[in-house]
Structure formats: structure tokens, C-alpha cells
Design an enzyme around this catalytic site. Sequence first.
Site, PDB file in Angstrom:
ATOM      1  CE  LYS A 136      -1.716   2.340   3.345  1.00  0.00           C
ATOM      2  NZ  LYS A 136      -2.277   2.703   4.650  1.00  0.00           N
ATOM      3  CG  ASP A 181      -7.520   3.720   2.548  1.00  0.00           C
ATOM      4  OD1 ASP A 181      -8.433   3.271   1.813  1.00  0.00           O
ATOM      5  OD2 ASP A 181      -7.593   4.830   3.093  1.00  0.00           O
TER       6      ASP A 181
END
Length: 256
Positions: free
Chosen positions: A163, A182
Site C-alpha cells: 500500500k 486502505d
Amino acid sequence: MAATKVLKKKAPVKKSVRPAAKPSQPAQRIAARPSKTASARADLAPDRIAAILRGLDEAYPNAVCALDHKTPWELLVATILSAQCTDVRVNLVTPELFRRFPIPAAMAQAPIPDLEDLIRTTGFFRNKAKSIKGAAQAIVERFHGEIPRTLAELITVPGAARKTANVVLGVSYGLAEGVVVDTHVFRISRRLSLAKGDSPEKVEQELMRILPPNKWIDFSHQVIHHGRQVCIARNPRCNACNLEQLCHSADKTWHS
Ligand code: SF4
């Protein structure tokens, strides 16, 4: 005495206890209930995905990363600090952190207790201090002080999982090697039936299959804004959502 012929009675034939077959369902009722496969296909129809992307463009035309930063290095550090912490909180601590340690070479030499004090309020500060110092050392030693431009290299930097790497590549370099997933992107992709995966990694793979690559970066920014402002985790504001007619989520709070 003549033998008497005894005739055995035939045992009575038992009637079947099997219930009679139900009459088949009316064709109309069968047709009205789409199969799971058909409904999944409809959820991922190009027209529907395009309508969702259009809705996000209309609602969030200027969505950008909310973490303050001036360089890819600062963004990398800020993203590492943002784990389990709000961007607002991270933005409060990074100005002093970057004033004291503005480049990887400086942070690579920083005493850990100093880093811990500076980032304490972001939570998990001991691990995060180790991560940002380790990231600085890796950038200096293996990448000549430059933040790498590939996912494969970035995920080798301490504290930078997939991420974080996607954030840095997308925001700093405009490179889309993946989709940032997220907590907001994970939740909303599932609510909008764009993905079913039970982990951010699985949801990212699903999104990469259905979204055009030129939307991967914007999609995440826009959905993160949508998650903060409208599609809130516990009590989504569906009456204020411009995607409401495209959303079949079971936890919708309002139906038009
Ligand atoms: S309709 Fe409600 S649940 Fe669906 S995306 Fe909008 S805010 Fe989220």
C-alpha cells in the site's frame, strides 16, 4: 387324515411414503431470481463501473493525497507514519520531523529516541521510528539516496508494504503499478460490489482486473475522500451519496 393345504396370505403391498413431487415453479418466478453468477456479472458490467467512476469524478474532481509532503522521501515517511493514524495527526508531526531530518542521509543517522519523541503521537511510535530510520538507511545504502520508482524495489524498503509503495509511486511519480487499498477503499469497494476479497491484497487484485489502469490512482484518492465524507464505516450517509442508485450494499441507511 388328508393334509390340509395352508394357503399363505400375500403380504399387503406397502404404499410409497415418498411425497409426491411438487409442481414445478412457475417460469416467471424462476426468471425473476437472478443467479449469483448473473448478479456478479451485472455488478461488474462495464457500464456500471463506468457510471461509478463518473460519479466519483463528479463528486471529487480534485481529490489528492491528504498527507503533506514536498518530496517523494517525505511522502514515504508520512505514509509509513499514517498506519493506524489519521492523516491530520501525521501532518502535525511531520513539519518538525522533516526540519530536523530533511533527507534520508540525515534520518539514517538519527538517534532512535529522538525519532520516537518526534512521532510519539502517531501511535506505535517505537516500531515506526525503527521503520523510518531503516527506510532511510536502505534508501541511502541501496538506492543512492533516491526513492525507487518500481513496486518491486520499494517493497524491499523497511516499513513500505504494497500500500505504501503504491501511494508513493502514484502520488510522487504518477506511476500506477497497483491500486492503493486502505481501509476506505477496502470497505467501499465491497459495499459497491466491485470486489469480494477478504483482504486488501485480494481486493487490490480484483480492482486491477476491472478498473482501467488510467483510473487506478484517482480511484483510490476519490474513494478515500468518499469514505471520510459520505460512506462512513458505521453509519454511511447514503442520502448524501451520488452513487446511491448504483449501490446495493446491505448496510445502506437510505434508499431512493
Ligand atoms: S449508498 Fe451508502 S453504502 Fe452505498 S456507497 Fe453510498 S454511502 Fe456508501
